[in-house]
Design a protein around this motif. Structure first.
Motif, PDB file in Angstrom:
ATOM      1  N   ARG A  76      33.427  38.394  50.654  1.00 54.45           N
ATOM      2  CA  ARG A  76      34.096  38.128  49.284  1.00 54.45           C
ATOM      3  C   ARG A  76      33.297  38.255  48.181  1.00 54.45           C
ATOM      4  O   ARG A  76      33.444  38.689  46.967  1.00 54.45           O
ATOM      5  CB  ARG A  76      34.947  36.980  49.499  1.00 54.45           C
ATOM      6  N   ALA A 178      44.926  38.919  47.513  1.00 53.34           N
ATOM      7  CA  ALA A 178      43.994  37.964  46.767  1.00 53.34           C
ATOM      8  C   ALA A 178      44.503  37.201  45.969  1.00 53.34           C
ATOM      9  O   ALA A 178      44.077  36.072  45.477  1.00 53.34           O
ATOM     10  CB  ALA A 178      42.685  38.638  46.127  1.00 53.34           C
ATOM     11  N   SER A 182      44.068  33.091  44.965  1.00 53.02           N
ATOM     12  CA  SER A 182      43.734  32.732  43.638  1.00 53.02           C
ATOM     13  C   SER A 182      44.599  31.585  42.976  1.00 53.02           C
ATOM     14  O   SER A 182      44.078  30.617  42.323  1.00 53.02           O
ATOM     15  CB  SER A 182      43.590  33.909  42.911  1.00 53.02           C
ATOM     16  N   ALA A 185      43.943  28.189  44.431  1.00 53.25           N
ATOM     17  CA  ALA A 185      42.462  27.629  44.423  1.00 53.25           C
ATOM     18  C   ALA A 185      42.081  27.497  45.687  1.00 53.25           C
ATOM     19  O   ALA A 185      41.185  26.522  46.060  1.00 53.25           O
ATOM     20  CB  ALA A 185      42.284  26.359  43.428  1.00 53.25           C
ATOM     21  N   ASP A 189      35.120  29.931  42.668  1.00 53.59           N
ATOM     22  CA  ASP A 189      35.054  30.952  41.855  1.00 53.59           C
ATOM     23  C   ASP A 189      34.305  32.446  42.104  1.00 53.59           C
ATOM     24  O   ASP A 189      34.759  33.343  41.838  1.00 53.59           O
ATOM     25  CB  ASP A 189      34.281  30.462  40.571  1.00 53.59           C
ATOM     26  N   GLU A 191      34.210  33.742  44.762  1.00 52.06           N
ATOM     27  CA  GLU A 191      34.841  34.564  46.023  1.00 52.06           C
ATOM     28  C   GLU A 191      36.464  34.949  45.504  1.00 52.06           C
ATOM     29  O   GLU A 191      37.349  35.212  46.224  1.00 52.06           O
ATOM     30  CB  GLU A 191      35.056  33.787  47.147  1.00 52.06           C
ATOM     31  N   ASP A 192      36.589  34.495  44.004  1.00 50.17           N
ATOM     32  CA  ASP A 192      38.124  34.807  43.503  1.00 50.17           C
ATOM     33  C   ASP A 192      38.181  36.230  42.934  1.00 50.17           C
ATOM     34  O   ASP A 192      37.185  36.324  42.134  1.00 50.17           O
ATOM     35  CB  ASP A 192      38.392  33.834  42.651  1.00 50.17           C
ATOM     36  N   TYR A 194      40.037  37.900  41.281  1.00 51.88           N
ATOM     37  CA  TYR A 194      40.650  37.967  40.165  1.00 51.88           C
ATOM     38  C   TYR A 194      39.528  37.541  38.918  1.00 51.88           C
ATOM     39  O   TYR A 194      39.587  38.260  37.846  1.00 51.88           O
ATOM     40  CB  TYR A 194      41.720  37.148  39.871  1.00 51.88           C
ATOM     41  N   ASP A 195      38.421  36.772  39.438  1.00 52.42           N
ATOM     42  CA  ASP A 195      37.543  36.582  38.048  1.00 52.42           C
ATOM     43  C   ASP A 195      36.519  38.043  38.085  1.00 52.42           C
ATOM     44  O   ASP A 195      35.534  37.637  37.178  1.00 52.42           O
ATOM     45  CB  ASP A 195      36.772  35.517  38.855  1.00 52.42           C
TER      46      ASP A 195
END
Length: 206
Positions: A76, A178, A182, A185, A189, A191-192, A194-195
């Protein structure tokens, strides 16, 4: 070429009885699993070919149909780092947080919400083209598409995103998987997914 190209991925569990456990919660989070959701990746049309190439690079090694939460944390993190290089305008994930049984078309509801708010608000002010992954679903027929929110104003609506831009279609589908971790939580961060994007929104109907 000016304007934007939108890739839409539908998550439709309205006909499934296994989308949640006996408590009505999703298997991986404490939040009820949405019966229907729409995930959208918007790319500047002038950078579409570049975005496709970079998306293909970012997804190298991932099996088709990969589920974000099912990937190893190290994978990820690597994918997030690579996806940052994909040119994009914005990403949106809209969950149909009302009773789908009371809606003639959950997809139309999500399209209407998408056109009216979130990271993609105002995107219809410029020319745009839509690519759908998996074709038309969510109670929307081909005949309905001509008058559907968002789709009606598009220069063109293509129901075969996988055939034309397979990497961007896969990335949009991966973003759909994902979204829940997200929102909840459930990932760090790094592995998110959308970030990896400069602009995004996650939530229910506007």
């Amino acid at each position: 070429m000016t304007g934007h190209t939108l890739f839409l991925a539908v998550t439709d569990r309205t006909d499934r009885t296994d989308r949640s456990n006996q408590t009505g919660r999703s298997d991986r989070t404490s939040r009820p699993a949405p019966a229907f959701a729409l995930t959208t990746l918007a790319v500047d049309t002038g950078r579409l070919e570049e975005a496709e190439r970079r998306a293909a690079d970012a997804l190298t090694g991932l099996a088709p149909g990969a589920d974000w939460i099912g990937l190893a944390p190290s994978v990820r993190r690597e994918v997030v780092a690579r996806v940052r290089a994909v040119p994009h305008h914005a990403v949106d994930h809209t969950e149909h947080d009302r009773d789908p049984a009371r809606s003639a078309s959950p997809l139309a509801d999500c399209l209407r919400s998408l056109a009216g708010g979130g990271a993609l608000a105002g995107i219809t002010a410029q020319p745009y083209t839509v690519y759908l992954t998996g074709g038309l679903t969510g109670g929307l027929t081909t005949d309905d598409a001509a008058s559907a929110p968002l789709l009606a104003g598009a220069r063109a609506v293509h129901p075969d995103a996988e055939a034309r831009f397979p990497a961007l279609a896969r990335l949009t589908t991966l973003l759909a998987t994902a979204a829940a971790p997200s929102i909840d939580a459930a990932v760090t961060d790094g592995e998110d997914l959308y970030d990896a994007f400069d602009r995004y929104t996650l939530g229910g109907l506007a």
